[in-house]
Write a protein that holds these residues in place. Structure first.
Motif, short mmCIF file in Angstrom:
data_model
loop_
_atom_site.label_atom_id
_atom_site.label_comp_id
_atom_site.label_asym_id
_atom_site.label_seq_id
_atom_site.Cartn_x
_atom_site.Cartn_y
_atom_site.Cartn_z
N LEU A 120 -2.41 -90.77 7.56
CA LEU A 120 -2.63 -90.46 8.98
C LEU A 120 -3.07 -91.69 9.77
CD1 LEU A 120 -4.35 -87.00 8.59
CD2 LEU A 120 -2.03 -87.45 9.39
N ARG A 121 -3.93 -92.51 9.19
CA ARG A 121 -4.44 -93.69 9.91
C ARG A 121 -3.40 -94.80 10.01
NH1 ARG A 121 -7.12 -95.30 12.98
NH2 ARG A 121 -8.33 -96.96 12.07
N TYR A 122 -2.71 -95.09 8.90
CA TYR A 122 -1.87 -96.29 8.86
C TYR A 122 -0.38 -96.00 8.96
CZ TYR A 122 -6.37 -98.14 7.66
OH TYR A 122 -7.70 -98.45 7.70
N TRP A 123 0.08 -94.84 8.58
CA TRP A 123 1.49 -94.50 8.75
C TRP A 123 1.70 -93.86 10.11
CZ3 TRP A 123 6.20 -95.47 7.07
CH2 TRP A 123 7.22 -94.59 7.39
N GLU A 124 0.89 -92.84 10.39
CA GLU A 124 1.00 -92.14 11.67
C GLU A 124 0.29 -92.90 12.80
OE1 GLU A 124 2.60 -89.36 12.63
OE2 GLU A 124 3.50 -89.08 10.66
N ASP A 125 -0.55 -93.88 12.46
CA ASP A 125 -1.27 -94.71 13.43
C ASP A 125 -2.16 -93.88 14.36
OD1 ASP A 125 -2.03 -97.20 14.38
OD2 ASP A 125 -0.49 -97.22 15.94
N LEU A 126 -2.84 -92.90 13.77
CA LEU A 126 -3.73 -92.04 14.55
C LEU A 126 -5.13 -92.65 14.62
CD1 LEU A 126 -2.75 -88.52 13.15
CD2 LEU A 126 -1.94 -89.64 15.23
N PRO A 127 -5.82 -92.43 15.71
CA PRO A 127 -7.20 -92.92 15.81
C PRO A 127 -8.13 -92.13 14.88
CG PRO A 127 -6.58 -91.72 17.80
CD PRO A 127 -5.36 -91.81 16.95
N VAL A 128 -9.28 -92.70 14.56
CA VAL A 128 -10.23 -92.10 13.64
C VAL A 128 -10.62 -90.70 14.09
CG1 VAL A 128 -12.58 -92.29 12.75
CG2 VAL A 128 -11.13 -94.31 12.83
N ASP A 129 -10.90 -90.52 15.38
CA ASP A 129 -11.33 -89.21 15.87
C ASP A 129 -10.27 -88.14 15.68
OD1 ASP A 129 -13.79 -90.22 16.64
OD2 ASP A 129 -13.13 -90.69 18.67
N GLU A 130 -9.01 -88.50 15.88
CA GLU A 130 -7.93 -87.51 15.70
C GLU A 130 -7.76 -87.16 14.23
OE1 GLU A 130 -3.29 -86.80 16.98
OE2 GLU A 130 -4.47 -88.33 18.01
N VAL A 131 -7.87 -88.14 13.35
CA VAL A 131 -7.79 -87.87 11.92
C VAL A 131 -8.95 -86.97 11.50
CG1 VAL A 131 -7.84 -88.89 9.61
CG2 VAL A 131 -6.54 -90.00 11.42
N ALA A 132 -10.13 -87.23 12.03
CA ALA A 132 -11.30 -86.41 11.72
C ALA A 132 -11.06 -84.97 12.15
CB ALA A 132 -12.54 -86.97 12.39
N ALA A 133 -10.48 -84.78 13.32
CA ALA A 133 -10.20 -83.43 13.80
C ALA A 133 -9.15 -82.75 12.92
CB ALA A 133 -9.73 -83.47 15.26
N LEU A 134 -8.12 -83.49 12.53
CA LEU A 134 -7.07 -82.93 11.68
C LEU A 134 -7.61 -82.49 10.32
CD1 LEU A 134 -4.06 -85.32 12.33
CD2 LEU A 134 -4.09 -82.86 12.69
N LEU A 135 -8.51 -83.29 9.77
CA LEU A 135 -9.03 -83.01 8.43
C LEU A 135 -10.34 -82.21 8.46
CD1 LEU A 135 -8.32 -86.42 6.70
CD2 LEU A 135 -7.01 -84.30 6.54
N ASP A 136 -10.78 -81.88 9.67
CA ASP A 136 -12.00 -81.10 9.85
C ASP A 136 -13.20 -81.76 9.18
OD1 ASP A 136 -13.44 -78.98 10.89
OD2 ASP A 136 -13.15 -77.73 9.11
#
Length: 169
Positions: A120-136
């Motif tokens: 999510l961080r390096y392939w999808e290039d999502l910010p930390v906050d969005e990854v945190a929301a996705l993974l709860d």
């Protein structure tokens, strides 16, 4: 075909391949990736009329796929359904780490939660906050899982470097 079905079909055809690539990076198997994407799109279709923000569909679908992957790993059902005994993993090839297959093999050896964060961080290039929301989870957890995942990847890839390459880093 209703407007709902037409809109969903258009979204599916536009995003299916990208979501399948993400799912593949999570699980390392094209067939399982296809299953994860199919599960994700099925769940999305069931709530299609209730999704108010169609600009957030990618995030919502990605969340379904990642959570399905993590739930699958926890249950371990796929292990029971395999026919025969799996062959032992062959030793890592002596090719450089730029070789896509070597990196994918190393990524498959990273624990599932760390792998999800890395994808999510390096392939999808999502910010930390969005990854945190996705993974709860908290942003701090994303950062620590990212650091641990990168350390694991480095450890898996470092035996493939020759001593002269290590000194060049």
């Amino acid at each position: 075909m209703s407007d709902r079905d037409t809109a969903f079909a258009e979204y599916f055809s536009a995003r299916h391949h990208a979501m399948r690539a993400t799912a593949y990076l999570l699980c390392g198997d094209w067939h399982r990736a296809e299953d994860l994407v199919q599960t994700g799109f099925t769940k999305l279709y069931l709530v299609w009329n209730r999704v108010a923000r169609h600009d957030a569909l990618d995030s919502y679908l990605r969340q379904i796929i990642v959570r399905s992957f993590l739930d699958e790993r926890r249950r371990g059902w796929w292990r029971r359904e395999r026919v025969g005994t799996p062959d032992a993993d062959p030793p890592a090839p002596a090719s450089p780490p730029e070789d896509r297959l070597v990196v994918l093999q190393a990524l498959a050896a990273v624990p599932p939660r760390q792998r999800a964060v890395l994808v999510l961080r390096y392939w999808e290039d999502l910010p930390v906050d969005e990854v945190a929301a996705l993974l709860d989870c908290s942003p701090g957890t994303v950062k620590s899982q990212s650091a641990r995942g990168l350390d694991t990847l480095r450890g898996l890839l470092s035996p493939m470097h020759s001593p002269s390459e290590k000194g060049q880093r």
